[in-house]
Design an enzyme around this catalytic site. Structure first.
Site, PDB file in Angstrom:
ATOM      1  CG  ASP A  52      -1.352   1.490   1.500  1.00 44.45           C
ATOM      2  OD1 ASP A  52      -1.783   2.079   0.694  1.00 44.45           O
ATOM      3  OD2 ASP A  52      -1.660   1.589   2.911  1.00 44.45           O
ATOM      4  CG  ASP A  64     -13.728 -14.813 -12.299  1.00 44.06           C
ATOM      5  OD1 ASP A  64     -12.506 -14.631 -11.602  1.00 44.06           O
ATOM      6  OD2 ASP A  64     -14.068 -14.078 -12.242  1.00 44.06           O
ATOM      7  CD  GLU A  81     -11.263 -18.579 -11.313  1.00 43.04           C
ATOM      8  OE1 GLU A  81     -11.856 -19.302  -9.766  1.00 43.04           O
ATOM      9  OE2 GLU A  81     -11.921 -19.071 -11.660  1.00 43.04           O
TER      10      GLU A  81
HETATM   11  C1  GLC Z   1     -13.119 -16.853  -9.279  1.00 44.58           C
HETATM   12  C2  GLC Z   1     -12.491 -15.219  -8.369  1.00 44.58           C
HETATM   13  C3  GLC Z   1     -12.936 -15.874  -7.222  1.00 44.58           C
HETATM   14  C4  GLC Z   1     -14.855 -15.160  -7.762  1.00 44.58           C
HETATM   15  C5  GLC Z   1     -15.432 -15.254  -8.423  1.00 44.58           C
HETATM   16  C6  GLC Z   1     -16.259 -14.312  -8.765  1.00 44.58           C
HETATM   17  O1  GLC Z   1     -13.547 -17.746  -8.732  1.00 44.58           O
HETATM   18  O2  GLC Z   1     -10.826 -16.565  -8.600  1.00 44.58           O
HETATM   19  O3  GLC Z   1     -12.081 -14.564  -6.474  1.00 44.58           O
HETATM   20  O4  GLC Z   1     -15.083 -14.735  -6.279  1.00 44.58           O
HETATM   21  O5  GLC Z   1     -14.620 -15.633  -9.555  1.00 44.58           O
HETATM   22  O6  GLC Z   1     -15.602 -13.443  -9.583  1.00 44.58           O
END
Ligand code: GLC
Length: 513
Positions: free
Chosen positions: A22, A198, A254
């Site tokens: 930060d 994501d 992901e």
């Molecule tokens: C993915 C992200 C997570 C988030 C979710 C919704 O799994 O890694 O952190 O809460 O998507 O966007």
């Protein structure tokens, strides 16, 4: 190997932006904070950094609820800060990838606001998933607990696989495709080396929104919610955009699937470059489990990846320590797993703080918890705040040097973290930080000579033994020390080096005899 694109064997370091460093002094990490720590990251020996979302957001889910896909939230800085970060990262020899969140937007996004203002059946509503009915349209539940549907005063329901503040886009609408192609170009034009996508397996839902079958069915693959065949067309479109830019821009998805074969569908040659391979991160501390995951992955996937921790799961040293009577077992096992993972072909993703041996913080005060999972489950599920506690940089400064000012960090740091800070560990050759630096340097020095294939050697129960070119990797997940095979010297050990035997919870890299 030498001429392969950077991402194939890169070590990528995940930065959870709120919790890394930060610079503005408000208790929340930011882009200038990251910039100030680039020398640390270059010195650690990683090849790339991945930034979690920093775009304008009401922060209902730590930024995974994006209200403007082309900006920077004032909490984190400005677009000029982002441009400076990209330039500095590149000057430090680090690639930079950013998160893109295409499954849902924030409910504050102008498109969703327009949808709320428009009547049922309007083009505005068609960019999200709205349905009529007295009852919720189906039995889906949110990944964050509770129903996946919220009803508006006009009687329509909208779908949110996550929080109600995260309405799901309708990817059957071409406007959504156009929007995201443009978003990709926006960040590619600013020089990013790629994207982390994501919820990459979620964009399309079953066309009829069929009910999820009773439990017992595969959750992650082949359900009406996830991994619909149409999603692959999206990544074919995206791949063309990435390929149209110079310099090996890459995308990692992901993707949570039940099998390596299902995962492989996402990384066909005209789709994503990589996909996270969560199998190891979901596995217990077990040589049998690890071997199966390694074998299945290497058979199914040509560009493998490995990951032990991220911002969504309990930190791996805490997972590995559960059920063990030895207080240090989790850390020992985590160090050993790192050696195994980094010996394998493919690329590896590290999560900030694992190089310090940070454990999950399990005793956060309830009032400080911010993960929507905690609130939505009525406190039954602790959620993910415990792996998101800000990084300790120095031992005695306020907030352990996380924040430049006096503000409290957005999540409290445990008192014991003074000893885990970067400053405490940097000069100590026995520290976890020094171990990470050594193994990353060694991997870098060996990588040009390591082949893409491994060969298994016979080994005692509860151990793994494989070779990769000149390297032998042994890992002992059992309770007894085991003899090492003949070798030409220890390259690195996750514990006390021993020429002839391998202690429990330890891994070693050996030179071939
Ligand atoms: C993915 C992200 C997570 C988030 C979710 C919704 O799994 O890694 O952190 O809460 O998507 O966007």
């Amino acid at each position: 190997m030498k001429n392969s694109p950077w991402w194939r064997d890169a070590v990528v370091y995940e930065i959870y932006v709120r919790s890394f460093a930060d610079a503005s002094g408000d208790g929340i990490g930011d882009l200038q904070g990251i910039r100030s720590r680039l020398p640390y990251l270059a010195g650690l020996g990683v090849d790339a950094i991945w930034l979690t979302p920093f775009q304008p957001s009401p922060m209902a889910d730590g930024g995974y609820d994006v209200a403007d896909y082309r900006g920077v939230d004032p909490l984190f800085g400005t677009l000029a800060d982002f441009d400076a970060l990209v330039a500095d990262a590149h000057a430090h020899g680090l690639r930079l990838i950013v998160d893109v969140v295409p499954n849902h937007s924030s409910s504050a996004h102008p498109w969703f606001q327009a949808a709320l203002a428009a009547p049922p059946g309007s083009p505005e509503r068609d960019r999200y998933i709205f349905r009529d009915g007295e009852e919720p349209p189906n039995n889906w539940t949110s990944a964050f607990s509770g129903p996946a549907w919220t009803r508006l005063p006009d009687g329509q329901w909208y779908l949110h696989l996550f929080a109600p503040e995260q309405p799901d886009f309708n990817w059957r609408n071409p406007a959504v495709h156009e929007e995201f192609l443009d978003v990709l170009r926006f960040w590619l034009d600013r020089g990013v080396d790629g994207f982390r996508i994501d919820v990459a397996m979620g964009l399309y839902k079953d066309a009829d929104l069929a009910d999820v079958p009773p439990s017992g069915e595969g959750f992650q693959s082949r359900s009406p919610i996830w991994s619909q065949p149409e999603v692959h067309e999206v990544y074919r479109e995206w791949r063309k955009v990435l390929d149209s830019y110079p310099g090996d821009r890459a995308a990692v998805g992901e993707v949570w699937t039940d099998t390596a074969e299902d995962l492989a569908l996402y990384v066909r040659p005209d789709e994503l470059h990589q996909s996270f391979n969560f199998a190891w991160l979901e596995a217990p501390w077990s040589a049998t489990a690890f071997r199966k995951i390694i074998e299945d992955t290497l058979v199914a996937v040509t560009a493998p990846t490995w990951v032990l921790s991220n911002h969504d799961v309990v930190r791996h040293i805490t997972r590995y320590g559960e059920g063990s009577l030895e207080p240090e077992a989790g850390l020992d096992r985590g160090r050993a797993a790192l050696l195994a993972m980094l010996a394998l072909p493919g690329s590896a993703y590290l999560y900030q703080g694992e190089e310090l041996g940070l454990p999950e913080v399990q005793d956060l005060p309830p009032e400080s918890r911010q993960d929507p999972i905690f609130e939505r489950s009525g406190g039954e599920l602790l959620g993910r705040d415990g792996c998101r506690v800000p990084i300790p940089w120095s031992s005695d400064a306020q907030s352990y040097g996380f924040s430049s000012g006096d503000a409290r960090p957005w999540l409290p740091q445990p008192a014991a973290w003074a000893d885990l800070s970067v400053e405490s560990q940097a000069g100590d050759p026995a520290s976890t930080l020094s171990f990470y630096r050594r193994v990353l340097a060694l991997r870098r020095s060996l990588r040009a000579s390591l082949p893409d294939a491994i060969a298994w050697l016979d080994s005692p129960a509860d151990t793994l033994l494989f070779t990769r070119g000149e390297l032998i990797c042994a890992i002992n997940c059992g309770d007894e020390a085991v003899p090492l095979p003949p070798h030409g010297g220890i390259l690195i050990s996750s514990g006390e080096p021993d020429q002839t035997s391998l202690a429990p919870d330890t891994a070693v890299w050996l030179r071939q005899a």
